[in-house]
Write a protein that holds these residues in place. Structure first.
Motif, PDB file in Angstrom:
ATOM      1  N   GLU A  58       3.637   5.791  -5.709  1.00 13.40           N
ATOM      2  CA  GLU A  58       3.747   5.966  -6.887  1.00 13.40           C
ATOM      3  C   GLU A  58       2.674   6.873  -7.537  1.00 13.40           C
ATOM      4  O   GLU A  58       3.060   7.460  -8.631  1.00 13.40           O
ATOM      5  N   TRP A  59       1.634   7.169  -6.675  1.00 11.21           N
ATOM      6  CA  TRP A  59       0.559   7.956  -7.015  1.00 11.21           C
ATOM      7  C   TRP A  59       1.039   9.379  -6.895  1.00 11.21           C
ATOM      8  O   TRP A  59       0.929  10.214  -7.767  1.00 11.21           O
ATOM      9  N   TRP A  60       1.837   9.497  -5.810  1.00 12.97           N
ATOM     10  CA  TRP A  60       2.373  10.912  -5.687  1.00 12.97           C
ATOM     11  C   TRP A  60       3.348  11.301  -6.805  1.00 12.97           C
ATOM     12  O   TRP A  60       3.493  12.520  -7.133  1.00 12.97           O
ATOM     13  N   GLU A  61       4.249  10.264  -7.335  1.00 16.92           N
ATOM     14  CA  GLU A  61       5.068  10.685  -8.181  1.00 16.92           C
ATOM     15  C   GLU A  61       4.337  11.108  -9.501  1.00 16.92           C
ATOM     16  O   GLU A  61       4.810  11.825 -10.263  1.00 16.92           O
ATOM     17  N   ARG A  62       3.190  10.277  -9.688  1.00 19.25           N
ATOM     18  CA  ARG A  62       2.568  10.662 -11.296  1.00 19.25           C
ATOM     19  C   ARG A  62       1.957  12.051 -10.913  1.00 19.25           C
ATOM     20  O   ARG A  62       1.978  12.914 -11.937  1.00 19.25           O
ATOM     21  N   LYS A  63       1.239  12.508  -9.681  1.00 20.03           N
ATOM     22  CA  LYS A  63       0.678  13.636  -9.440  1.00 20.03           C
ATOM     23  C   LYS A  63       1.741  14.697  -9.743  1.00 20.03           C
ATOM     24  O   LYS A  63       1.680  15.794 -10.096  1.00 20.03           O
ATOM     25  N   GLN A  76       0.926  -1.364  -0.176  1.00 20.72           N
ATOM     26  CA  GLN A  76       0.032  -0.027   0.083  1.00 20.72           C
ATOM     27  C   GLN A  76       0.911   1.326  -0.186  1.00 20.72           C
ATOM     28  O   GLN A  76       0.625   2.230  -0.549  1.00 20.72           O
ATOM     29  N   GLU A  79       2.047   1.924  -3.681  1.00 24.55           N
ATOM     30  CA  GLU A  79       0.952   2.509  -4.372  1.00 24.55           C
ATOM     31  C   GLU A  79       0.745   3.800  -4.122  1.00 24.55           C
ATOM     32  O   GLU A  79       0.549   4.770  -5.021  1.00 24.55           O
ATOM     33  N   ARG A  80       0.938   4.451  -2.695  1.00 23.98           N
ATOM     34  CA  ARG A  80       0.818   5.700  -2.519  1.00 23.98           C
ATOM     35  C   ARG A  80       1.996   6.381  -2.959  1.00 23.98           C
ATOM     36  O   ARG A  80       1.776   7.502  -3.696  1.00 23.98           O
TER      37      ARG A  80
END
Length: 440
Positions: free
Chosen positions: A428-433, A422, A425-426
């Motif tokens: 990776e979301w921050w990196e995309r954002k 988890q 995943e969090r």
């Protein structure tokens, strides 16, 4: 040991020496603080007791430590060292009448210009009201209180009494200190009927208790054994399982290594076996707990954050319950660690981050994330342009937090196991954002 049976104190008063037929432990009582074994951190020149004796003034104190570590001996020797009258009571055998008698005698001595050291053995056994009874006499200086306890003073003694006394912690006697005790016994009684390996096993079986060790040695002397016993024969003779460790403690390090690797390999059965091997051999339970706490951070980390909580709870439970009841909490922590998902991502992140910090020196963080408590700092740009993440969409501003001239680094790489999945995943979301915000 020419002064071992000196018949007077340094003040010229008769000394209460043991009879020649007294138990060995009594006959080997130290006759000066310098002879106390294993507590140099207190009795040495830089120790709390050593400094008090050098100054010639004692403060009230609580001596906290395991059985057989010298608490009573230290108290007696302290009175001699500073020329005080010694009075002793035991909370096991004494009541209010005995305390009143001791305080009355101390008052009489004080009027004659003589100070009293009141030694209270097993002080934790007095109830709260009885402990409060010490306070006025300690405050007036009628007595200097030296209490001895094997229990945690934080739980067993009144806060008011603790505030007036210094808590000094005695260590369990290590192998070197116990060996010195046996050396003294052999100077007095002759060589023990043991092989070198059996002698080391006898020391290991004492579990830090000097009195127990000397009682075991006395049993061997009284038996008049003709031929030296080896480790196996010693265990059979004493009807007690004797742990055998090599002289260089290789067995100790082999077992802790086997325990650690069994935990890392997620084999709870093998881990429990090696844990049992160590604890039944007399290993210090807190040593094992320290290793489990380290394992929880090094080999589990955020894959299961509860592992560290379990290990620290086991430490608290063991300190609260003691042996053998508290050892079940150690077993629980061991099994939890063995069955938890594993990750050394935090361990690797620490190593690389520490290396990076040493290499980059004193780089200043970007000004927008610096605090600006003064007008001058605000005027030169400290804190200007800071993006408050809670006000941003999704609670994430995507701001740059790295020093100027340093590219962003990746120290922590979570694995695809347990809770870290988890976390991954969090992140990776921050990196995309962050990439989206930079592209806008």
């Amino acid at each position: 040991m020419a002064d071992l049976f000196a018949q007077t104190t340094p003040q010229g008063e008769p000394r209460d020496d043991p009879r020649t037929d007294a138990p060995l432990a009594d006959r080997l009582r130290p006759r000066a603080l310098a002879e106390v074994i294993g507590q140099d951190h207190l009795t040495g020149p830089e120790g709390a007791i050593g400094r008090m004796v050098a100054a010639g003034r004692l403060s009230s104190m609580i001596l906290w430590g395991p059985p057989g570590t010298g608490k009573t001996s230290i108290a007696r020797l302290l009175a001699d060292a500073v020329g005080m009258r010694f009075e002793s009571v035991s909370a096991v055998f004494s009541g209010v009448a005995d305390l009143k008698k001791a305080f009355a005698a101390a008052d009489v001595a004080a009027q004659a210009g003589r100070k009293t050291l009141l030694f209270v053995d097993e002080i934790h056994r007095f109830n709260r009201a009885q402990q409060d009874g010490f306070l006025p006499f300690v405050e007036r200086g009628t007595v200097t209180l030296v209490g001895a306890t094997t229990e945690n003073p934080s739980f067993e003694l009144n806060a008011a009494l603790l505030s007036r006394a210094q808590v000094l912690i005695l260590h369990r006697l290590d192998a070197e200190a116990l060996g010195k005790l046996l050396d003294r016994a052999e100077e007095l009684e002759g060589p023990l009927p043991l092989t070198p390996e059996a002698r080391a096993a006898l020391v290991a079986s004492a579990d830090g208790d000097g009195r127990f060790l000397l009682n075991q040695a006395e049993t061997l002397y009284n038996a008049k054994i003709a031929e030296p016993l080896d480790s196996a024969a010693l265990g059979q003779f004493l009807q007690r399982r004797v742990a055998v460790y090599d002289k260089d403690r290789e067995g100790h390090y082999n077992l802790i290594s086997a325990l650690h690797k069994s935990l890392r390999g997620s084999d709870p059965q093998a881990a429990l076996y090696y844990l049992a091997r160590m604890l039944t051999a007399g290993e210090e339970p807190l040593y094992v707990l320290r290793r489990l706490v380290r394992f929880a951070s090094e080999d589990i980390g955020l894959a299961d954050p509860q592992a560290l909580v379990q290990c620290l709870a086991a430490k608290d439970a063991y300190e609260f319950l003691g042996s053998p009841e508290g050892e079940l909490a150690i077993v629980q922590a061991c099994l939890y660690c063995a069955t938890a998902p594993k990750s050394n991502a935090a361990y690797k992140a620490q190593k690389t981050a520490w290396k990076s910090a040493k290499e980059t020196g004193s780089l200043m963080p970007p000004q927008n994330i610096l605090n600006a408590p003064t007008k001058l700092m605000k005027d030169i740009g400290y804190g200007k342009g800071y993006a408050y993440d809670h006000d941003a969409d999704g609670g994430f501003s995507g701001a740059n937090f790295w020093p100027e001239g340093m590219t962003p680094q990746s120290y922590y790489e979570p694995v695809e196991r347990g809770f870290e999945r988890q976390v991954k995943e969090r992140m990776e979301w921050w990196e995309r954002k962050r990439a989206e915000l930079l592209a806008d």
